[in-house]
Design an enzyme around this catalytic site. Structure first.
Site, mmCIF file in Angstrom:
data_model
loop_
_atom_site.group_PDB
_atom_site.id
_atom_site.type_symbol
_atom_site.label_atom_id
_atom_site.label_comp_id
_atom_site.label_asym_id
_atom_site.label_seq_id
_atom_site.Cartn_x
_atom_site.Cartn_y
_atom_site.Cartn_z
ATOM 1 N N TYR A 162 12.590 -30.871 -45.466
ATOM 2 C CA TYR A 162 12.584 -31.189 -44.035
ATOM 3 C C TYR A 162 13.340 -30.125 -43.241
ATOM 4 O O TYR A 162 12.874 -29.664 -42.199
ATOM 5 C CB TYR A 162 13.209 -32.566 -43.819
ATOM 6 C CG TYR A 162 13.147 -33.037 -42.386
ATOM 7 C CD1 TYR A 162 11.954 -33.486 -41.843
ATOM 8 C CD2 TYR A 162 14.286 -33.053 -41.588
ATOM 9 C CE1 TYR A 162 11.885 -33.926 -40.525
ATOM 10 C CE2 TYR A 162 14.230 -33.500 -40.278
ATOM 11 C CZ TYR A 162 13.029 -33.935 -39.755
ATOM 12 O OH TYR A 162 12.965 -34.367 -38.445
ATOM 13 N N LYS A 195 11.876 -27.674 -40.213
ATOM 14 C CA LYS A 195 12.375 -27.685 -38.842
ATOM 15 C C LYS A 195 12.994 -26.335 -38.458
ATOM 16 O O LYS A 195 12.947 -25.938 -37.287
ATOM 17 C CB LYS A 195 13.387 -28.823 -38.665
ATOM 18 C CG LYS A 195 12.740 -30.207 -38.707
ATOM 19 C CD LYS A 195 11.627 -30.326 -37.675
ATOM 20 C CE LYS A 195 11.000 -31.705 -37.660
ATOM 21 N NZ LYS A 195 9.949 -31.830 -36.612
#
Length: 302
Positions: free
Chosen positions: A165, A169
């Protein structure tokens, strides 16, 4: 609520109609940030178009937004994204802003976890953003155009089991910084949203695992923040075409001193990682949104 806070809220509500009439496309609009933002923008006079993969939820959000146009769209399929963005833009009669919000999360031990978790995360969170920007860009390359990318504090602060993740990002952050330069001559602007742990299913389903709790010694890193202020910040960004927004407020301070913050994380979590990784080996988890079957674009590891 004290007088100062009440005055602030009244002041914001007076400025809220600034989004009235804006034509805004939102990805990942079936739940969480996307759904809440769509409803609030519609309430304040914006014209929204929605896309996502959860058709029943999307239809409900669209109904709440005055029967706004919506489409099923696998964000990881570039041809489908191009077709859907063009179709929704035509229904809106043009495009003033796009909110690249669609995203998924799932814990991953980098050395022993399933590599398809990283592949799928990058497909949705990075390639999906790129495909959206590529499709929407020609419609937004004008002096009133605006792109709002939903990044995360995870782009700056990297935690164990959140590597997939965080990598996605951080990539979104890089895409946004690059796009800002490439669009400047058109008059369009690019904004980046950095949010901490918000009260959404992304937080509870993606990061509220037993392995994570074992490492952190608690359920969350910073505590669950309410969703409302983040949605207000997104609306203000769309009205002002802001460069950066955060929620909660303290995220801006962490971003300012991100190397030090990362050192503190490294130091404070040094004791519980081994046990958490062992739990993660067998803990059943899934993506925060179930994904459609799609061909693997990356080489699988042996």
């Amino acid at each position: 609520m004290n007088a100062s806070a009440a005055g602030h809220r009244r002041g914001f509500r007076r400025s809220a109609p600034r989004v009235a009439g804006k034509r805004i496309l939102i990805t990942g609009a079936a739940r969480g940030i996307g759904a809440a933002l769509a409803r609030q923008l519609h309430h304040h006079g914006a014209r929204v178009a929605l896309l996502g993969i959860e058709e029943t939820l999307l239809a409900q959000v669209a109904a709440d937004c005055g029967d706004a146009p919506w489409r099923y769209c696998d964000i990881g399929d570039p041809a489908q994204v191009q077709r859907v963005v063009n179709s929704l833009t035509a229904e809106l009669g043009g495009l003033d802003a796009v909110v690249c919000n669609a995203g998924i999360a799932r814990q991953l031990s980098l050395l022993s976890g399933d590599p398809t978790v990283l592949e799928e995360t990058l497909t949705v969170n990075v390639l999906g953003v790129y495909y959206t920007l590529r499709a929407a860009g020609p419609h937004l390359a004008h002096r009133d155009g605006y792109v709002l990318l939903i990044s995360s504090l995870a782009a700056a602060i990297h935690l164990p089991l959140a590597g997939a993740y965080s990598a996605s990002k951080a990539a979104v952050e890089a895409l946004g910084d690059t796009l800002r330069i490439e669009l400047r001559h058109t008059g369009a602007r690019v904004g980046m949203a950095y949010f901490a742990e918000l009260d959404t299913e992304m937080t509870s389903r993606g990061f509220g695992t037993e392995a994570a709790r074992s490492i952190l010694g608690r359920s969350t890193v910073s505590g669950i923040a309410p969703l409302g202020p983040a949605i207000d910040a997104c609306e203000r960004a769309l009205a002002r075409r802001s460069r950066r927004i955060v929620s909660p407020y303290w995220v801006s301070m962490v971003l300012w001193c991100r190397p030090l913050a990362q050192l503190l994380v490294d130091y404070s979590l040094r004791g519980g990682v081994a046990g958490g990784l062992e739990i993660a080996r067998t803990e059943p988890t899934g993506f925060t949104t179930e994904q459609p079957a799609r061909p693997r674009r990356m080489r699988k590891l042996a």
